[in-house]
Design an enzyme around this catalytic site. Structure first.
Site, short mmCIF file in Angstrom:
data_model
loop_
_atom_site.label_atom_id
_atom_site.label_comp_id
_atom_site.label_asym_id
_atom_site.label_seq_id
_atom_site.Cartn_x
_atom_site.Cartn_y
_atom_site.Cartn_z
N ARG A 92 0.24 -1.17 0.20
CA ARG A 92 0.12 0.49 0.29
C ARG A 92 0.75 1.51 -0.19
O ARG A 92 1.80 1.19 0.76
CB ARG A 92 -1.12 -0.35 0.95
CG ARG A 92 -1.49 -0.74 1.46
CD ARG A 92 -3.58 -0.82 0.73
NE ARG A 92 -3.55 0.69 0.38
CZ ARG A 92 -4.98 0.88 -0.13
NH1 ARG A 92 -5.19 0.48 -1.42
NH2 ARG A 92 -4.76 1.71 -0.20
N HIS A 110 13.38 -3.89 -0.62
CA HIS A 110 12.74 -3.25 -1.94
C HIS A 110 13.87 -4.56 -2.99
O HIS A 110 14.82 -4.46 -2.71
CB HIS A 110 12.70 -2.59 -2.88
CG HIS A 110 12.68 -2.35 -4.46
ND1 HIS A 110 11.08 -2.37 -4.56
CD2 HIS A 110 12.86 -2.43 -5.50
CE1 HIS A 110 11.16 -2.29 -6.20
NE2 HIS A 110 11.96 -2.45 -5.75
C1 GAR Z 1 9.71 -9.65 -0.91
O1 GAR Z 1 10.38 -10.18 -2.21
C2 GAR Z 1 10.30 -7.66 -0.95
O2 GAR Z 1 11.15 -7.07 -0.66
C3 GAR Z 1 9.09 -7.25 -1.90
O3 GAR Z 1 7.69 -8.27 -2.42
C4 GAR Z 1 8.18 -9.12 -1.41
C5 GAR Z 1 7.47 -9.03 -0.39
O4 GAR Z 1 7.95 -11.04 0.38
N1 GAR Z 1 8.75 -5.78 -1.17
C6 GAR Z 1 8.37 -4.84 -2.73
O5 GAR Z 1 8.38 -5.18 -3.15
C7 GAR Z 1 7.95 -3.18 -2.32
N2 GAR Z 1 8.09 -2.56 -3.05
P1 GAR Z 1 7.21 -11.65 1.96
O6 GAR Z 1 5.31 -11.33 2.28
O7 GAR Z 1 7.73 -13.71 1.46
O8 GAR Z 1 8.45 -10.71 3.38
#
Ligand code: GAR
Length: 207
Positions: A92, A110
């Site tokens: 969000r 990220h």
């Molecule tokens: C992770 O790879 C995180 O770095 C990314 O979403 C994934 C969540 O995985 N975040 C983004 O892309 C934010 N811009 P998780 O729920 O298993 O931690």
């Protein structure tokens, strides 16, 4: 002093899990005091509850606008006397006033070597760009998406034959190692946000 941390999630919560595990070490400078999800069906909520961490659901659909959602989020954080916020797959966009309130006290991870490949599908972006190095970044959150000053980064190679899934898995393993490192740096005061720059215990680094 041990910092009280809230983790904000939207889904799987594997980075949340790595933070929970790391903070169990007796000398770790932070504890996870709360996990909040904007989705009731986030799998990470069960993981957090099983680990004995208080959880809350603040569903964005229940609010008329972003400001009202963020106010409800703020109430949860205040009620649990939170010092630091970690975004961990929290999908969000937060309002500028919420972000400014937590300035220097809110981190994100990220899955790219920022400033490269902001936003959605960073692994596909990396493959399309043909880079041979990719990775992940822990950074302070500022109002502009995926743009805050870097705290710490980890690099992985892009290998011949990689697809989005294989590259994402290689990066994710590094994310799990990196986020606890970045959180500890901030909780110990070894990295702090000054103006628009991360200052590392005495020396300034490019943000
Ligand atoms: C992770 O790879 C995180 O770095 C990314 O979403 C994934 C969540 O995985 N975040 C983004 O892309 C934010 N811009 P998780 O729920 O298993 O931690």
């Amino acid at each position: 002093m041990t910092a009280r941390v809230a983790i904000l999630i939207s889904g799987r919560g594997s980075n949340m899990r790595s933070l929970i595990e790391a903070t169990r070490a007796p000398d770790y400078p932070a504890r996870i005091a709360l996990v909040v999800s904007n989705r009731a069906d986030a799998a990470g909520l069960d993981t957090a509850a099983a680990a004995g961490i208080p959880t809350a659901v603040v569903e964005h659909r229940g609010f008329p606008d972003r400001a009202a959602f963020d106010e409800a989020l703020a109430r949860e954080l205040d009620a649990h006397e939170i010092d630091l916020v970690c975004l961990a797959g929290f999908m969000r966009i937060l309002t500028e006033s919420f972000v400014e309130h937590w300035r220097g006290r809110m981190l994100n991870i990220h899955p790219s070597l920022l400033p490269a490949f902001k936003g959605l599908h960073p692994h596909a972006q990396a493959l399309a760009a043909g880079v041979d190095r990719h990775g992940c970044t822990v950074h302070f959150v500022v109002p502009e998406l995926d743009s805050g000053p870097t705290i710490v980064q980890a690099t992985v190679p892009v290998l011949p034959g990689d697809d989005e899934a294989s590259l994402a898995a290689r990066v994710l393993a590094e994310e799990h190692r990196l986020y606890p490192v970045g959180l500890a740096m901030v909780a110990r005061g070894e990295a702090r946000l000054e103006g628009g720059t991360t200052v590392f215990a005495g020396k300034a680094a490019a943000g």
